[in-house]
Write a protein that holds these residues in place. Structure first.
Motif, mmCIF file in Angstrom:
data_model
loop_
_atom_site.group_PDB
_atom_site.id
_atom_site.type_symbol
_atom_site.label_atom_id
_atom_site.label_comp_id
_atom_site.label_asym_id
_atom_site.label_seq_id
_atom_site.Cartn_x
_atom_site.Cartn_y
_atom_site.Cartn_z
ATOM 1 N N THR A 192 0.853 -1.194 0.000
ATOM 2 C CA THR A 192 0.000 0.000 0.000
ATOM 3 C C THR A 192 0.888 1.242 0.000
ATOM 4 O O THR A 192 2.065 1.161 0.341
ATOM 5 C CB THR A 192 -0.906 0.048 1.250
ATOM 6 O OG1 THR A 192 -0.088 0.003 2.432
ATOM 7 C CG2 THR A 192 -1.892 -1.107 1.270
ATOM 8 N N ALA A 193 0.314 2.368 -0.375
ATOM 9 C CA ALA A 193 1.054 3.630 -0.351
ATOM 10 C C ALA A 193 0.159 4.732 0.205
ATOM 11 O O ALA A 193 -1.035 4.798 -0.116
ATOM 12 C CB ALA A 193 1.522 3.989 -1.755
ATOM 13 N N CYS A 194 0.762 5.556 1.027
ATOM 14 C CA CYS A 194 -0.009 6.639 1.652
ATOM 15 C C CYS A 194 -0.127 7.829 0.692
ATOM 16 O O CYS A 194 0.618 7.916 -0.285
ATOM 17 C CB CYS A 194 0.657 7.060 2.959
ATOM 18 S SG CYS A 194 2.250 7.839 2.746
ATOM 19 N N LEU A 252 2.192 3.450 11.699
ATOM 20 C CA LEU A 252 2.146 2.421 10.657
ATOM 21 C C LEU A 252 2.094 2.979 9.240
ATOM 22 O O LEU A 252 2.125 2.223 8.271
ATOM 23 C CB LEU A 252 0.931 1.504 10.869
ATOM 24 C CG LEU A 252 0.849 0.744 12.199
ATOM 25 C CD1 LEU A 252 -0.466 -0.025 12.276
ATOM 26 C CD2 LEU A 252 2.020 -0.217 12.359
ATOM 27 N N SER A 253 1.962 4.285 9.110
ATOM 28 C CA SER A 253 1.806 4.888 7.778
ATOM 29 C C SER A 253 2.461 6.260 7.720
ATOM 30 O O SER A 253 2.581 6.947 8.745
ATOM 31 C CB SER A 253 0.314 5.012 7.458
ATOM 32 O OG SER A 253 0.115 5.794 6.296
ATOM 33 N N ARG A 266 3.708 -4.733 9.105
ATOM 34 C CA ARG A 266 2.926 -3.982 10.095
ATOM 35 C C ARG A 266 2.657 -4.790 11.357
ATOM 36 O O ARG A 266 2.104 -4.297 12.315
ATOM 37 C CB ARG A 266 1.603 -3.510 9.477
ATOM 38 C CG ARG A 266 1.642 -2.078 9.010
ATOM 39 C CD ARG A 266 2.468 -1.911 7.748
ATOM 40 N NE ARG A 266 2.592 -0.519 7.347
ATOM 41 C CZ ARG A 266 2.966 -0.138 6.139
ATOM 42 N NH1 ARG A 266 3.285 -1.037 5.219
ATOM 43 N NH2 ARG A 266 3.078 1.150 5.864
ATOM 44 N N ALA A 306 -5.758 -1.278 18.962
ATOM 45 C CA ALA A 306 -4.774 -0.250 18.628
ATOM 46 C C ALA A 306 -4.150 0.180 19.950
ATOM 47 O O ALA A 306 -4.859 0.585 20.872
ATOM 48 C CB ALA A 306 -5.462 0.934 17.951
HETATM 49 O O1 X90 Z 1 0.855 4.032 4.415
HETATM 50 C C1 X90 Z 1 0.370 2.948 4.103
HETATM 51 O O2 X90 Z 1 0.740 2.325 3.121
HETATM 52 C C2 X90 Z 1 -0.753 2.376 4.955
HETATM 53 C C3 X90 Z 1 -0.305 1.396 5.970
HETATM 54 C C4 X90 Z 1 -1.381 0.979 6.940
HETATM 55 C C5 X90 Z 1 -1.029 -0.170 7.816
HETATM 56 C C6 X90 Z 1 -2.011 -0.613 8.845
HETATM 57 C C7 X90 Z 1 -3.451 -0.628 8.479
HETATM 58 C C8 X90 Z 1 -4.367 -1.352 9.449
HETATM 59 C C9 X90 Z 1 -5.765 -1.533 8.934
HETATM 60 C C10 X90 Z 1 -6.070 -3.586 10.434
HETATM 61 C C11 X90 Z 1 -6.397 -3.836 11.848
HETATM 62 C C12 X90 Z 1 -6.489 -2.662 12.792
HETATM 63 C C13 X90 Z 1 -5.185 -2.019 13.120
HETATM 64 C C14 X90 Z 1 -5.126 -1.000 14.223
HETATM 65 C C15 X90 Z 1 -4.208 0.124 13.922
HETATM 66 C C16 X90 Z 1 -3.483 0.696 15.075
HETATM 67 C C17 X90 Z 1 -6.665 -2.362 9.755
#
Ligand code: X90
Length: 291
Positions: free
Chosen positions: A74-76, A101-102, A184, A204
């Protein structure tokens, strides 16, 4: 005009001058009552690039991903994507996915500083949700509520920073393949989620990372673990939103369980959009709530 009147005039925002921007992990395409735009994240495979906006067919994407075994990522949004979403608004409130995470939060901060540099009379604030999806929606709804009460930009900012500490996110996942493959979550921990019938429950963390709390055999036990955590974290019947990736049935089961245990609770169910669907995967549930 006297000085006090002048200062008051500066502080009070017209609703039409306010804009809310969230990145697409908030699963929100439109907003009633206030101008709104989203900054899209992207989901990338070697075959296709999916832009997480209103045109994305999430069902098709999830179907493609189930058949696909190659690399995906993925990309932000870039600072320019945030900047485009700002448009010409005078007062801008941004809400991002967890900065742990992003890079979305960082992009938004760069856009803020560029925008404020270009337009010294405009203001941008960026809130790091330390979370995603349904918890971001709660923050957005709170901004709308405060803006309608005619609070100043600074007052809203202070209130949202407090509110952010009083919201939380729990999740229940069948698979953590995409989370593990993209670094992640610890791959060793994620392995359990690949086993048949195993459901992972987690939250989270305060730092905005994934914290696994329970590894359950079967959905029934997982729902019980989820409800236990909900109470432990301090839910008392306030706002609660359940986002699901093609698992409305489980979302309804969870909603009903909550309703029987918390008299005044009215859980809201909605389908996750692209980014959250990619990471939560088919069957996954995210639950954002007030504590
Ligand atoms: O910048 C990017 O590419 C996006 C990266 C996002 C990574 C994590 C996304 C999580 C989505 C999964 C379960 C809940 C996680 C709780 C987060 C603290 C949903």
């Amino acid at each position: 005009m006297g000085l006090t009147e002048y200062i008051n005039k500066e502080l009070i925002m017209e609703l039409s001058e306010i804009k809310i921007i969230a990145d697409s992990s908030a699963d929100l395409l439109n907003l009633k009552d206030l101008p709104y735009s989203l900054a899209s994240l992207k989901i990338i495979t070697s075959e296709k690039e999916y832009i997480d906006n209103k045109n994305l067919d999430v069902e098709e994407m999830v179907g493609d991903l189930q058949k696909y075994s190659g690399k995906s990522s993925t990309a932000c949004p870039a600072p320019g994507d945030w900047m485009n979403a700002f448009g010409e608004a005078k007062y801008i409130f941004c809400v991002t996915i967890t900065s742990a995470l992003s890079g979305s939060y960082n992009s938004a901060i760069i856009a803020k500083s560029d925008y404020e540099g270009m337009y010294p009379d405009r203001k941008v604030v960026v809130f790091d949700s330390l979370s995603t999806g349904p918890e971001m929606q709660l923050i957005i709804e709170k901004i709308v509520e405060l803006a309608k009460q005619n609070l100043s930009f600074e007052e809203i900012t202070d209130e949202i920073n407090k509110y952010n500490n009083k919201t939380a996110l729990l999740f229940m996942l069948k698979s953590m393949r995409n989370l593990a493959n993209n670094g992640r979550v610890n791959p060793i921990v994620a392995k359990a989620a690949g086993l048949l019938g195993i459901r992972i429950v987690g939250k989270a963390s305060d730092k905005g990372t994934l914290e696994l709390t329970d590894k359950c055999k079967g959905e029934k036990k997982a729902v019980a673990a989820l409800i236990n955590k909900l109470k432990e974290i301090g839910y008392k019947g306030g706002k609660i939103k359940i986002g699901h990736c093609f698992n409305e049935e489980l979302a309804i089961t969870i909603k009903k369980t909550i309703e029987t245990q918390f008299e005044n609770s009215k859980p809201e169910i909605y389908p996750l959009r692209g980014l959250c669907s990619f990471y939560a995967e088919k069957g996954g549930i995210l639950m954002g709530f007030e504590t």
